[in-house]
Motif scaffolding. Structure first.
Motif, mmCIF file in Angstrom:
data_model
loop_
_atom_site.group_PDB
_atom_site.id
_atom_site.type_symbol
_atom_site.label_atom_id
_atom_site.label_comp_id
_atom_site.label_asym_id
_atom_site.label_seq_id
_atom_site.Cartn_x
_atom_site.Cartn_y
_atom_site.Cartn_z
ATOM 1 N N LEU A 50 0.651 -1.178 0.119
ATOM 2 C CA LEU A 50 0.035 -0.018 0.112
ATOM 3 C C LEU A 50 0.880 1.312 -0.151
ATOM 4 O O LEU A 50 0.638 2.153 -0.577
ATOM 5 C CB LEU A 50 -0.810 -0.211 1.195
ATOM 6 N N VAL A 54 1.183 4.050 -3.110
ATOM 7 C CA VAL A 54 1.021 5.248 -3.156
ATOM 8 C C VAL A 54 2.287 6.206 -3.264
ATOM 9 O O VAL A 54 2.096 7.399 -4.133
ATOM 10 C CB VAL A 54 0.503 5.725 -1.632
ATOM 11 N N ALA A 108 -0.169 12.892 0.802
ATOM 12 C CA ALA A 108 -0.595 11.491 0.739
ATOM 13 C C ALA A 108 -0.245 10.617 1.854
ATOM 14 O O ALA A 108 0.435 9.457 1.555
ATOM 15 C CB ALA A 108 -0.196 10.865 -0.596
ATOM 16 N N THR A 110 -0.094 7.892 4.389
ATOM 17 C CA THR A 110 -0.942 6.559 4.243
ATOM 18 C C THR A 110 -1.395 5.924 5.588
ATOM 19 O O THR A 110 -0.250 5.527 6.232
ATOM 20 C CB THR A 110 -0.033 5.631 3.332
ATOM 21 N N TYR A 133 -3.962 8.859 2.274
ATOM 22 C CA TYR A 133 -4.693 7.745 2.119
ATOM 23 C C TYR A 133 -5.509 7.284 3.415
ATOM 24 O O TYR A 133 -4.819 6.540 4.085
ATOM 25 C CB TYR A 133 -4.016 6.678 1.574
ATOM 26 N N THR A 149 -9.074 16.076 2.612
ATOM 27 C CA THR A 149 -9.137 14.841 2.433
ATOM 28 C C THR A 149 -9.785 14.813 0.975
ATOM 29 O O THR A 149 -10.763 15.671 0.797
ATOM 30 C CB THR A 149 -9.540 13.770 3.424
ATOM 31 N N LEU A 151 -10.395 11.244 -0.400
ATOM 32 C CA LEU A 151 -10.999 10.079 -0.475
ATOM 33 C C LEU A 151 -12.360 9.952 0.423
ATOM 34 O O LEU A 151 -12.401 10.494 1.880
ATOM 35 C CB LEU A 151 -10.253 8.815 0.025
ATOM 36 N N THR A 310 -4.985 1.010 -7.893
ATOM 37 C CA THR A 310 -5.842 2.243 -7.590
ATOM 38 C C THR A 310 -4.856 2.888 -6.253
ATOM 39 O O THR A 310 -5.275 4.164 -6.041
ATOM 40 C CB THR A 310 -6.923 1.584 -7.017
ATOM 41 N N TYR A 311 -4.137 2.252 -5.436
ATOM 42 C CA TYR A 311 -3.384 3.167 -4.657
ATOM 43 C C TYR A 311 -2.535 4.094 -5.137
ATOM 44 O O TYR A 311 -2.310 5.066 -4.758
ATOM 45 C CB TYR A 311 -2.696 2.078 -3.723
ATOM 46 N N HIS A 314 -4.329 6.953 -6.431
ATOM 47 C CA HIS A 314 -4.590 8.128 -5.426
ATOM 48 C C HIS A 314 -3.149 8.876 -5.418
ATOM 49 O O HIS A 314 -3.153 10.176 -5.127
ATOM 50 C CB HIS A 314 -5.021 7.266 -4.219
ATOM 51 N N GLY A 315 -2.116 8.142 -5.107
ATOM 52 C CA GLY A 315 -0.918 8.793 -5.166
ATOM 53 C C GLY A 315 -0.603 10.124 -6.302
ATOM 54 O O GLY A 315 -0.281 11.083 -6.154
ATOM 55 N N SER A 318 -2.952 13.042 -6.065
ATOM 56 C CA SER A 318 -2.440 13.857 -4.978
ATOM 57 C C SER A 318 -1.396 14.813 -5.456
ATOM 58 O O SER A 318 -1.462 15.840 -5.159
ATOM 59 C CB SER A 318 -1.954 12.953 -3.791
#
Length: 389
Positions: A50, A54, A108, A110, A133, A149, A151, A310-311, A314-315, A318
């Motif tokens: 994870l 990210v 980001a 985590t 995250y 945030t 998410l 998908t991680y 997100h990074g 961001s």
């Protein structure tokens, strides 16, 4: 004669100064002009995949931005510290990043627990904590000036899911099998909030983190006549619950928060995962949307030895969003400028998730999710972005 000599000297000085100005203008930004941004995440230990993913995404975004000249001619420098998903190490990492490395923001970070642990330090140091995250209600409620945030927090996800269960599936016999910790209790609070408005009871069946025997909670759910099970935990445990239900010859509808919608659910549960529902917070990797294809292409270009997830999406988002904030602030990277730029962001569409909106009263940027379904060994989004009601 002297006047002519003086004019010639002056002319030469002017030419030299002009030449010097052109050379300075053509030079790349100096190292001290670069903007430093920091991250703390689990790059070792059980959640290293994870954290590393990210981190990869942010690195890809910054590499792409810097290749295009940076932001206003300033390069972005990313400094990432390993915390092993241990909140005390997260605090130490953040302090080092802010006080020694002089980062302008923490980006980001985590994990929910590590992010929550940073709140006192963020308030004390007035360092923006951007787009962690994490999915906890506590990060933005009550309002934290320097925390933003993107998410959808798990309460929001559960309100979206509960509405879908009630209005689309028209199911009212529902149980939540949930991890009995802050995360699970937060999620159940979201379910109860939405079900309560329709006066629909929720069967609550908690389990302790680390449990490997789910026979008891599954038998209780079946005995209660439940037709729909909302599972709130990691995919590994979801697979165990699905297997236990199958052993009892019981086939309820399964659903869960975004973690259930991980590809590893199929690896762990096999065909038992077919038909399950999960809340999508990002577009799936096989989406045809241009933004998703651009992200995958960028990761293949700038981090060719890594796998898009998908991680990492997100990074990546961001990193790109941070650059957008700098553009909106006119290149200013002080705390008041970053906060003001974010609080003025309305309906910003990255193409990778639901549009993002912040305001002085609301720092949770996404209040929507989509429903995805397990079909043929893949997760497919079957709705548009649904606002939590």
């Amino acid at each position: 004669m002297q006047d002519k000599i003086a004019k010639a000297v002056l002319s030469r000085r002017t030419t030299l100064l002009a030449g010097t100005a052109m050379i300075v203008a053509a030079m790349p930004a100096r190292a001290e002009d670069a903007l430093k941004v920091g991250m703390s995440g689990p790059f070792s230990g059980g959640l290293s995949l994870l954290g590393q993913s990210v981190r990869d995404g942010v690195e890809v975004a910054f590499a792409e931005i810097n290749a295009q000249g940076g932001v206003g001619g300033r390069k972005l420098v990313f400094i990432a510290e390993d915390d092993g998903y241990e909140p005390m190490r997260t605090i130490a990492s953040a302090r080092k990043l802010v006080e020694q490395d002089k980062v302008v923001a923490l980006l980001a970070v985590t994990g929910t627990a590590p992010s929550a642990a940073l709140l006192p330090f963020v308030k004390e140091s007035k360092t923006p904590l951007l787009f962690p995250y994490a999915f906890s209600h506590s990060l933005t409620t009550p309002l934290n000036r320097d925390v933003f945030t993107t998410l959808p927090e798990v309460r929001v996800q559960m309100r979206v899911l509960a509405t879908y269960i009630l209005k689309t599936l028209k199911q009212t016999k529902v149980a939540a099998i949930y991890q009995n910790d802050d995360f699970g209790q937060d999620a159940v609070a979201g379910l109860e909030e939405r079900f309560g408005r329709d006066k629909v009871p929720l069967v609550k069946l908690p389990f302790d983190r680390g449990t490997t025997n789910f026979s008891g909670v599954v038998a209780q759910a079946k005995a209660a006549g439940v037709e729909h099970v909302v599972f709130l935990g990691i995919p590994k445990d979801a697979a165990l619950v699905m297997r236990e239900a199958n052993n009892l010859g019981w086939k309820p509808q399964f659903s869960g928060h975004n973690a259930l919608g991980d590809p590893q659910t199929f690896q762990l549960a096999g065909p038992l995962a077919e038909g399950a529902l999960a809340v999508a917070v990002m577009e799936p990797l096989d989406s045809d949307k241009p933004a998703v294809k651009a992200f995958i292409a960028a990761q293949q270009k700038y981090k060719s030895g890594t796998k898009p997830t998908t991680y990492s999406m997100h990074g990546y988002q961001s990193g790109k969003l941070f650059a957008e904030v700098l553009k909106r602030s006119g290149g200013k990277s002080d705390e008041p400028s970053i906060v003001a730029a974010l609080e003025g962001m309305k309906g910003y569409d990255t193409g990778l998730m639901a549009p993002i909106t912040f305001s002085p009263e609301q720092h949770a940027g996404a209040l929507a999710g989509a429903i995805m379904k397990a079909e043929g060994g893949k997760w497919k989004i079957i709705t548009g972005w649904l606002e939590a009601d």
